[in-house]
Design a protein around this motif. Structure first.
Motif, PDB file in Angstrom:
ATOM      1  N   LEU A  33      -3.505   1.887  -3.146  1.00  0.00           N
ATOM      2  CA  LEU A  33      -2.181   2.317  -3.568  1.00  0.00           C
ATOM      3  C   LEU A  33      -1.378   1.138  -4.111  1.00  0.00           C
ATOM      4  CD1 LEU A  33      -0.074   4.689  -3.605  1.00  0.00           C
ATOM      5  CD2 LEU A  33       0.713   3.815  -1.402  1.00  0.00           C
ATOM      6  N   LEU A  34      -1.333   0.044  -3.340  1.00  0.00           N
ATOM      7  CA  LEU A  34      -0.516  -1.109  -3.725  1.00  0.00           C
ATOM      8  C   LEU A  34      -1.103  -1.852  -4.924  1.00  0.00           C
ATOM      9  CD1 LEU A  34       0.508  -2.708  -0.301  1.00  0.00           C
ATOM     10  CD2 LEU A  34       1.768  -1.099  -1.725  1.00  0.00           C
ATOM     11  N   GLY A  35      -2.420  -2.020  -4.951  1.00  0.00           N
ATOM     12  CA  GLY A  35      -3.056  -2.782  -6.028  1.00  0.00           C
ATOM     13  C   GLY A  35      -2.759  -2.231  -7.410  1.00  0.00           C
ATOM     14  N   PRO A  36      -3.074  -0.944  -7.663  1.00  0.00           N
ATOM     15  CA  PRO A  36      -2.754  -0.374  -8.974  1.00  0.00           C
ATOM     16  C   PRO A  36      -1.267  -0.393  -9.287  1.00  0.00           C
ATOM     17  CG  PRO A  36      -4.297   1.025  -7.790  1.00  0.00           C
ATOM     18  CD  PRO A  36      -3.840  -0.023  -6.818  1.00  0.00           C
ATOM     19  N   MET A  37      -0.429  -0.138  -8.284  1.00  0.00           N
ATOM     20  CA  MET A  37       1.009  -0.099  -8.515  1.00  0.00           C
ATOM     21  C   MET A  37       1.531  -1.441  -9.012  1.00  0.00           C
ATOM     22  SD  MET A  37       4.131   0.464  -5.883  1.00  0.00           S
ATOM     23  CE  MET A  37       4.151  -1.306  -5.611  1.00  0.00           C
ATOM     24  N   ILE A  38       1.167  -2.524  -8.317  1.00  0.00           N
ATOM     25  CA  ILE A  38       1.654  -3.854  -8.696  1.00  0.00           C
ATOM     26  C   ILE A  38       1.047  -4.293 -10.026  1.00  0.00           C
ATOM     27  CG2 ILE A  38       1.731  -6.280  -8.010  1.00  0.00           C
ATOM     28  CD1 ILE A  38       3.507  -4.418  -6.371  1.00  0.00           C
ATOM     29  N   ALA A  39      -0.237  -4.025 -10.214  1.00  0.00           N
ATOM     30  CA  ALA A  39      -0.903  -4.420 -11.463  1.00  0.00           C
ATOM     31  C   ALA A  39      -0.287  -3.724 -12.674  1.00  0.00           C
ATOM     32  CB  ALA A  39      -2.402  -4.116 -11.374  1.00  0.00           C
ATOM     33  N   ILE A  40      -0.033  -2.420 -12.543  1.00  0.00           N
ATOM     34  CA  ILE A  40       0.572  -1.658 -13.639  1.00  0.00           C
ATOM     35  C   ILE A  40       1.990  -2.133 -13.903  1.00  0.00           C
ATOM     36  CG2 ILE A  40       1.408   0.626 -14.295  1.00  0.00           C
ATOM     37  CD1 ILE A  40      -1.582   0.342 -14.618  1.00  0.00           C
ATOM     38  N   LEU A  41       2.745  -2.371 -12.853  1.00  0.00           N
ATOM     39  CA  LEU A  41       4.123  -2.836 -13.005  1.00  0.00           C
ATOM     40  C   LEU A  41       4.170  -4.151 -13.770  1.00  0.00           C
ATOM     41  CD1 LEU A  41       7.128  -2.401 -12.260  1.00  0.00           C
ATOM     42  CD2 LEU A  41       6.686  -3.708 -10.175  1.00  0.00           C
ATOM     43  N   LEU A  42       3.304  -5.097 -13.394  1.00  0.00           N
ATOM     44  CA  LEU A  42       3.284  -6.398 -14.066  1.00  0.00           C
ATOM     45  C   LEU A  42       2.801  -6.274 -15.513  1.00  0.00           C
ATOM     46  CD1 LEU A  42       1.817  -8.655 -11.221  1.00  0.00           C
ATOM     47  CD2 LEU A  42       4.193  -8.508 -11.986  1.00  0.00           C
ATOM     48  N   VAL A 156       6.302   0.878  -0.033  1.00  0.00           N
ATOM     49  CA  VAL A 156       4.847   0.757  -0.091  1.00  0.00           C
ATOM     50  C   VAL A 156       4.387  -0.693  -0.031  1.00  0.00           C
ATOM     51  CG1 VAL A 156       4.530   2.935  -1.326  1.00  0.00           C
ATOM     52  CG2 VAL A 156       4.819   0.833  -2.627  1.00  0.00           C
ATOM     53  N   ILE A 157       5.312  -1.645  -0.252  1.00  0.00           N
ATOM     54  CA  ILE A 157       4.964  -3.060  -0.083  1.00  0.00           C
ATOM     55  C   ILE A 157       5.233  -3.516   1.349  1.00  0.00           C
ATOM     56  CG2 ILE A 157       5.593  -5.420  -0.711  1.00  0.00           C
ATOM     57  CD1 ILE A 157       6.044  -4.469  -3.556  1.00  0.00           C
ATOM     58  N   LEU A 158       6.433  -3.212   1.875  1.00  0.00           N
ATOM     59  CA  LEU A 158       6.825  -3.735   3.178  1.00  0.00           C
ATOM     60  C   LEU A 158       6.219  -2.966   4.350  1.00  0.00           C
ATOM     61  CD1 LEU A 158      10.625  -4.577   2.680  1.00  0.00           C
ATOM     62  CD2 LEU A 158       8.689  -6.152   2.747  1.00  0.00           C
ATOM     63  N   LEU A 302       6.611   5.250  10.708  1.00  0.00           N
ATOM     64  CA  LEU A 302       6.165   5.973   9.516  1.00  0.00           C
ATOM     65  C   LEU A 302       6.768   7.367   9.459  1.00  0.00           C
ATOM     66  CD1 LEU A 302       2.391   4.940   9.398  1.00  0.00           C
ATOM     67  CD2 LEU A 302       4.244   4.109   7.949  1.00  0.00           C
ATOM     68  N   SER A 303       7.097   7.952  10.612  1.00  0.00           N
ATOM     69  CA  SER A 303       7.727   9.268  10.639  1.00  0.00           C
ATOM     70  C   SER A 303       9.156   9.208  10.112  1.00  0.00           C
ATOM     71  CB  SER A 303       7.745   9.819  12.069  1.00  0.00           C
ATOM     72  OG  SER A 303       6.437   9.983  12.577  1.00  0.00           O
ATOM     73  N   LEU A 304       9.835   8.076  10.347  1.00  0.00           N
ATOM     74  CA  LEU A 304      11.249   7.956   9.992  1.00  0.00           C
ATOM     75  C   LEU A 304      11.486   7.153   8.717  1.00  0.00           C
ATOM     76  CD1 LEU A 304      12.757   7.207  13.530  1.00  0.00           C
ATOM     77  CD2 LEU A 304      12.390   9.419  12.430  1.00  0.00           C
ATOM     78  N   ALA A 305      10.509   6.385   8.269  1.00  0.00           N
ATOM     79  CA  ALA A 305      10.686   5.536   7.086  1.00  0.00           C
ATOM     80  C   ALA A 305      11.123   6.371   5.893  1.00  0.00           C
ATOM     81  CB  ALA A 305       9.392   4.785   6.778  1.00  0.00           C
ATOM     82  N   PRO A 306      12.072   5.883   5.079  1.00  0.00           N
ATOM     83  CA  PRO A 306      12.646   6.668   3.987  1.00  0.00           C
ATOM     84  C   PRO A 306      11.745   6.740   2.763  1.00  0.00           C
ATOM     85  CG  PRO A 306      13.633   4.496   4.016  1.00  0.00           C
ATOM     86  CD  PRO A 306      12.726   4.562   5.214  1.00  0.00           C
ATOM     87  N   GLY A 307      10.529   7.171   2.967  1.00  0.00           N
ATOM     88  CA  GLY A 307       9.599   7.348   1.863  1.00  0.00           C
ATOM     89  C   GLY A 307       9.192   8.800   1.755  1.00  0.00           C
ATOM     90  N   GLY A 308       8.218   9.091   0.928  1.00  0.00           N
ATOM     91  CA  GLY A 308       7.732  10.450   0.788  1.00  0.00           C
ATOM     92  C   GLY A 308       6.581  10.730   1.733  1.00  0.00           C
ATOM     93  N   MET A 309       6.246  12.006   1.871  1.00  0.00           N
ATOM     94  CA  MET A 309       5.120  12.394   2.711  1.00  0.00           C
ATOM     95  C   MET A 309       3.821  11.761   2.246  1.00  0.00           C
ATOM     96  SD  MET A 309       5.505  16.417   3.649  1.00  0.00           S
ATOM     97  CE  MET A 309       5.513  16.884   1.925  1.00  0.00           C
ATOM     98  N   ASP A 310       3.662  11.667   0.912  1.00  0.00           N
ATOM     99  CA  ASP A 310       2.397  11.151   0.396  1.00  0.00           C
ATOM    100  C   ASP A 310       2.210   9.684   0.758  1.00  0.00           C
ATOM    101  OD1 ASP A 310       4.550  10.596  -1.220  1.00  0.00           O
ATOM    102  OD2 ASP A 310       3.555  11.047  -3.105  1.00  0.00           O
ATOM    103  N   GLN A 311       3.238   8.841   0.479  1.00  0.00           N
ATOM    104  CA  GLN A 311       3.090   7.417   0.786  1.00  0.00           C
ATOM    105  C   GLN A 311       2.926   7.173   2.290  1.00  0.00           C
ATOM    106  OE1 GLN A 311       5.959   8.148  -1.355  1.00  0.00           O
ATOM    107  NE2 GLN A 311       4.760   7.734  -3.180  1.00  0.00           N
TER     108      GLN A 311
END
Length: 361
Positions: A33-42, A156-158, A302-311
């Motif tokens: 998840l993190l690898g493609p995200m950071i690579a695409i962003l850069l 997804v990073i922290l 992870l239950s309370l973190a302000p992200g989506g269900m998928d992440q």
């Protein structure tokens, strides 16, 4: 599809693959998840590569992720989760109330109108909140997208690094759901039946305008069928990694900082609000989830973190947390936001523009 699009898709996939392999080799948490995200962003924002990723590919990835979240549920799990409704209501209300307060500070010191600040601060998924913002007159969609994309990136990073801290690893007494104990061995016939049903559910959900249809549709049909029809099968090896890969690429392509005004100021408040929400979720996971819900800190976080269900579900899979608890809390917050936040945003928006019009007069 023309040759130019095919080339851009291939280039995008190749960049994402390089990121995934690199993150895997250096043992970064959730590398697919993190690898493609950071690579695409850069590649997209620094090196200005022409990137393209069809929505259909991302939707297929969400269907698989929705199924992977739904298979954690059985009768015993759902009965146990019903007892958590008061606690879910309490912590979700607290998070949303804090978001409203912080939106006021952003509006006051960040030179952003309050409806936009509130929409940017709500702890919901990126896709869902953007859908809300598009229907709200006067809300700055670019600002809302920027804030929520920064939050997704921060999460997804922290979050993977936080949940891998040694002192947070769950004890044997913590409540846990191991997917290998919930499910039996892989049954291709059952799995293929579910994939057809999940795809149909996603398309129907899209037709009836179900929020996050490609995630919620498969999740709902999987839970219902798993309880009443055919027992869900475990996932084929590597399929969830592929789904993480395609979603990671999608996240990497979302941010468009060139469309923002006051970029430095908005970037500061976007990072600050994300860090504070993550910190509050972490504190609540220790104070409430561990001692009152008897989950591990990781599961509570992870239950309370302000992200989506998928992440959060993906990360939960990776760290062997209680995926059922994570998903039910995240799902409850989504339903809470869908039911209560749109009317609140509408009221705030009307009041804000009424006051603005009065000031002009």
């Amino acid at each position: 599809m023309n040759k130019s699009n095919i080339k851009m898709i291939a280039r995008t996939a190749l960049v994402g693959l390089v990121g995934a392999i690199l993150f895997k080799l250096i043992h970064i948490p959730v590398p697919y998840l993190l690898g493609p995200m950071i690579a695409i962003l850069l590649a997209n924002r620094i090196f200005h590569f022409d990137m393209y990723w069809p929505k259909q590919i991302q939707s297929a990835g969400l269907i698989v992720i929705g199924y992977s979240l739904g298979i954690a549920f059985n009768e015993e799990v759902l009965k146990a989760m019903l007892l958590d409704i008061p606690m879910m209501l309490l912590v979700t209300t607290f998070l949303c109330a804090f978001s409203c307060f912080f939106a006021f500070l952003i509006s006051k010191y960040g030179k952003i109108d309050y409806p936009t600040a509130l929409t940017s601060s709500v702890p919901g998924g990126l896709t869902q909140i953007i859908a809300f913002a598009q229907d709200m007159k006067g809300v700055n969609l670019s600002t809302v997208t920027f804030f929520h994309t920064i939050r997704v990136i921060m999460i997804v990073i922290l979050v993977p690094f936080i949940v891998h801290l040694p002192f947070l690893q769950p004890s044997s007494k913590a409540k846990s759901t191991d997917m290998h104990t919930v499910l039996g061995t892989l049954s291709w016939s059952h799995f293929l039946i579910y994939m057809v049903l999940c795809t149909i559910a996603a398309l129907i959900g899209r037709k009836i305008k179900l929020p996050a249809a490609y995630l919620l549709g498969p999740l709902i049909i999987t839970v219902l069928c798993n309880l009443t029809f055919i027992r869900a099968s475990s996932m084929p090896p590597g399929l969830l990694n592929i789904s993480q890969f395609v979603v990671g690429i999608h996240i990497g392509l979302l941010l468009h900082p060139e469309s923002l005004k006051n970029k430095k100021q908005q970037l500061f408040f976007a990072f600050l609000s994300s860090i504070i929400l993550i910190l509050i979720a972490f504190v609540l996971s220790i104070v409430i989830m561990k001692y009152l819900e008897h989950t591990s800190i990781i599961t509570g976080f992870l239950s309370l973190a302000p992200g989506g269900m998928d992440q959060m579900g993906i990360i939960g899979h990776e760290v062997h947390a209680d995926v059922a608890t994570i998903t039910i809390y995240q799902l409850f917050r989504i339903l809470y936001i869908y039911i209560l936040i749109p009317p609140l945003l509408t009221i705030v928006n009307k009041r804000f523009h009424r006051e603005t019009d009065n000031d002009k007069d």
